[in-house]
Design an enzyme around this catalytic site. Structure first.
Site, PDB file in Angstrom:
ATOM      1  N   HIS A  82      15.256 -37.329  29.205  1.00 53.42           N
ATOM      2  CA  HIS A  82      15.858 -36.736  30.397  1.00 53.42           C
ATOM      3  C   HIS A  82      17.377 -36.864  30.295  1.00 53.42           C
ATOM      4  O   HIS A  82      17.882 -37.892  29.875  1.00 53.42           O
ATOM      5  CB  HIS A  82      15.377 -37.479  31.646  1.00 53.42           C
ATOM      6  CG  HIS A  82      15.701 -36.771  32.926  1.00 53.42           C
ATOM      7  ND1 HIS A  82      14.837 -35.878  33.525  1.00 53.42           N
ATOM      8  CD2 HIS A  82      16.794 -36.816  33.722  1.00 53.42           C
ATOM      9  CE1 HIS A  82      15.387 -35.404  34.635  1.00 53.42           C
ATOM     10  NE2 HIS A  82      16.578 -35.953  34.777  1.00 53.42           N
ATOM     11  N   ASP A 161      11.073 -35.714  45.539  1.00 50.64           N
ATOM     12  CA  ASP A 161      12.325 -35.424  44.821  1.00 50.64           C
ATOM     13  C   ASP A 161      12.694 -33.960  44.959  1.00 50.64           C
ATOM     14  O   ASP A 161      13.877 -33.622  45.065  1.00 50.64           O
ATOM     15  CB  ASP A 161      12.222 -35.817  43.346  1.00 50.64           C
ATOM     16  CG  ASP A 161      13.548 -35.578  42.627  1.00 50.64           C
ATOM     17  OD1 ASP A 161      14.542 -36.239  43.027  1.00 50.64           O
ATOM     18  OD2 ASP A 161      13.625 -34.728  41.734  1.00 50.64           O
ATOM     19  N   ARG A 168      20.140 -33.259  48.949  1.00 52.97           N
ATOM     20  CA  ARG A 168      21.332 -33.963  48.451  1.00 52.97           C
ATOM     21  C   ARG A 168      22.361 -32.973  47.936  1.00 52.97           C
ATOM     22  O   ARG A 168      23.561 -33.163  48.094  1.00 52.97           O
ATOM     23  CB  ARG A 168      20.933 -34.926  47.331  1.00 52.97           C
ATOM     24  CG  ARG A 168      20.188 -36.152  47.830  1.00 52.97           C
ATOM     25  CD  ARG A 168      19.514 -36.878  46.682  1.00 52.97           C
ATOM     26  NE  ARG A 168      20.432 -37.270  45.643  1.00 52.97           N
ATOM     27  CZ  ARG A 168      20.106 -37.380  44.340  1.00 52.97           C
ATOM     28  NH1 ARG A 168      18.874 -37.148  43.941  1.00 52.97           N
ATOM     29  NH2 ARG A 168      21.012 -37.731  43.465  1.00 52.97           N
ATOM     30  N   SER A 183      15.520 -40.583  41.490  1.00 57.18           N
ATOM     31  CA  SER A 183      15.148 -39.184  41.236  1.00 57.18           C
ATOM     32  C   SER A 183      14.686 -39.016  39.784  1.00 57.18           C
ATOM     33  O   SER A 183      13.617 -38.462  39.509  1.00 57.18           O
ATOM     34  CB  SER A 183      16.366 -38.295  41.538  1.00 57.18           C
ATOM     35  OG  SER A 183      16.246 -37.031  40.955  1.00 57.18           O
ATOM     36  N   LYS A 187      10.433 -39.029  38.354  1.00 54.46           N
ATOM     37  CA  LYS A 187       9.891 -37.881  37.605  1.00 54.46           C
ATOM     38  C   LYS A 187       9.362 -38.323  36.239  1.00 54.46           C
ATOM     39  O   LYS A 187       8.309 -37.877  35.786  1.00 54.46           O
ATOM     40  CB  LYS A 187      10.974 -36.806  37.431  1.00 54.46           C
ATOM     41  CG  LYS A 187      11.227 -36.045  38.718  1.00 54.46           C
ATOM     42  CD  LYS A 187      12.288 -34.984  38.569  1.00 54.46           C
ATOM     43  CE  LYS A 187      13.665 -35.563  38.446  1.00 54.46           C
ATOM     44  NZ  LYS A 187      14.765 -34.742  38.905  1.00 54.46           N
TER      45      LYS A 187
HETATM   46  N1  URA Z   1      19.152 -35.372  37.499  1.00 57.53           N
HETATM   47  C1  URA Z   1      18.075 -35.636  38.290  1.00 57.53           C
HETATM   48  O1  URA Z   1      16.936 -35.371  37.914  1.00 57.53           O
HETATM   49  N2  URA Z   1      18.285 -36.187  39.489  1.00 57.53           N
HETATM   50  C2  URA Z   1      19.494 -36.520  39.952  1.00 57.53           C
HETATM   51  O2  URA Z   1      19.602 -37.032  41.041  1.00 57.53           O
HETATM   52  C3  URA Z   1      20.617 -36.235  39.133  1.00 57.53           C
HETATM   53  C4  URA Z   1      20.413 -35.666  37.903  1.00 57.53           C
END
Ligand code: URA
Length: 425
Positions: A82, A161, A168, A183, A187
């Site tokens: 990620h 999320d 956000r 967040s 995931k």
């Molecule tokens: N990437 C994400 O998945 N979440 C965030 O809050 C910021 C970057």
């Protein structure tokens, strides 16, 4: 419980209990806690922060807000990756098939871009026919069959999320460590991989502007991953200039193909090989950088990428088609010297305005537009050398060209940029 009391508690700098956090997240997911109260809470968190325990509770409450993927039917150590967001960040397009080409399964769910940052899913959708939506069974079967799949995040995964990130984004509460960490990690945990590589970007084009912030975010996420038994490593990477040469969806796919044919820029290729080496190590496979690079030169990574595109309905002929942008505007160096700055944020915004990105979620994309740099920070230039080409749907005005040129900083001192700044494990 009442949301207003919990907002007040956080506003006054007190810690929320595990039950209170669970109540807020499940209420927000089922609609009983409205957006306006959640945005007030996000702002209170922005100013008062969260303890390690609160961040962990928030993450796990978010994981519980949706489906969790069970990848146990796939043999081997499943890896995932990620990025916290970047400009020109086509790393996943190369890294996923590259790692898979060593027999390590990569089951990855990716997101869309927003604002000046790009998203892997948009890049893949620039390939004619490529399906980003797959059922869980299809996703698992593809990874069993060919070792790699990159799909869009399922609607049922971490529902909280999906809602919270959109909120956000419009309430200036994205760039705060506990909210980013929960967040990202919710995931990753819900997506089911055994090992996770986190690319934590730092610099003007990233959410984390300083190394100190990036270190804290990295450590927070690594600890969260380890606590739930996932091997997790964070790599802090430079986002002061765009990644590689291209910004823009089709243009980035073309650059990814170039890299997978062994014809990429040396710095970008080395960077991706280092990330692949770490991901492989997380899965218990030790390879030298030369071994990793071999799979870019001998076509093994490309073979996996093509297999993935085909398996997900993509058209291989279209894959290699150049951008169909009607206007290609060259930008030339105005003086001799070295490129000292190519600010990622400025060029990310420039590309977004060309249509390569979205200012708001509902904006349509122009997959073909963007920027291809011929020179990057540290490269020597002479007056009149080609610095970049702008691909656009309409003629670039002199004002916009001047704006572009103003952001290309040329000086007398050669800078040696470093893609990987620090590794946190
Ligand atoms: N990437 C994400 O998945 N979440 C965030 O809050 C910021 C970057």
């Amino acid at each position: 419980m009442r949301a207003v009391d919990l907002i007040q508690k956080k506003r006054d700098g007190l810690e929320l209990s595990t039950e209170e956090i669970q109540w807020l997240i499940s209420g927000y997911t089922d609609g009983s806690v409205p957006d306006y109260q959640m945005s007030a809470l996000a702002m209170a968190i922005y100013f008062k922060g969260m303890s390690v325990r609160e961040t962990r509770d928030l993450t796990m409450s978010m994981v519980a807000s949706g489906q969790q993927i069970d990848l146990s039917a796939i043999d081997g150590i499943k890896t995932d990756k990620h990025s916290t967001g970047g400009v020109g960040d086509k790393v996943t397009l190369i890294l996923a098939p590259l790692v898979a080409s060593f027999g390590v399964p990569v089951a990855k769910m990716s997101g869309r871009g927003l604002g000046h940052t790009g998203g892997t899913i948009d890049k893949l959708e620039s390939i004619k026919g490529y399906q980003i939506e797959r059922s869980q069974e299809e996703f698992i079967k593809q990874v069993q069959d060919i070792g790699v799949s990159v799909i869009g995040q399922s609607n049922n995964l971490v529902k909280a999320d999906k809602l919270l990130y959109a909120l956000r984004d419009v309430t200036a509460t994205v760039d705060i460590i506990p909210l980013i960490a929960s967040s990202v990690m919710s995931k990753k945990i819900a997506a089911g991989a055994d090992s996770i590589l986190l690319d934590v970007t730092v610099g003007d084009g990233a959410f984390m502007k300083t190394l100190e912030e990036a270190e804290t975010l990295s450590q927070t996420m690594v600890d969260l991953g380890k606590e739930v038994g996932r091997q997790t490593v964070a790599v802090i990477t430079d986002m002061s200039q765009p990644v590689g040469r291209a910004i823009g969806n089709r243009l980035e796919v073309l650059e990814a193909l170039e890299i997978m044919q062994g014809k990429g820029r040396v710095d970008t290729t080395n960077f991706i090989c280092e990330l692949a080496q770490i991901m492989l190590r997380l899965a218990g496979v030790d390879k030298s950088l030369d071994d990793v690079e071999d799979h870019l030169v001998n076509g093994k990574a490309l073979e996996k990428f093509e297999a993935m595109v085909l398996a997900q309905g993509g058209d291989l002929k279209d894959l290699y088609r150049p951008s169909s942008s009607p206007y290609i505007t060259p930008v030339y160096a105005q003086t001799d010297g070295y490129i000292t700055e190519l600010p990622a944020l400025e060029f990310g915004l420039f590309a977004m305005k060309l249509g390569a990105g979205r200012a708001v979620k509902t904006d349509p994309l122009d997959y073909e537009s963007g920027i291809v740099f011929d020179k990057k920070v540290g490269d020597a230039v002479k007056t009149g050398d080609l610095i970049a080409q702008i691909y656009s749907n309409e003629k670039i005005s002199q004002n916009r060209l001047t704006e572009f040129q103003k952001n290309v900083k040329i000086g007398g001192v050669q800078i040696k940029p470093k893609e990987i700044i620090k590794i946190i494990s």
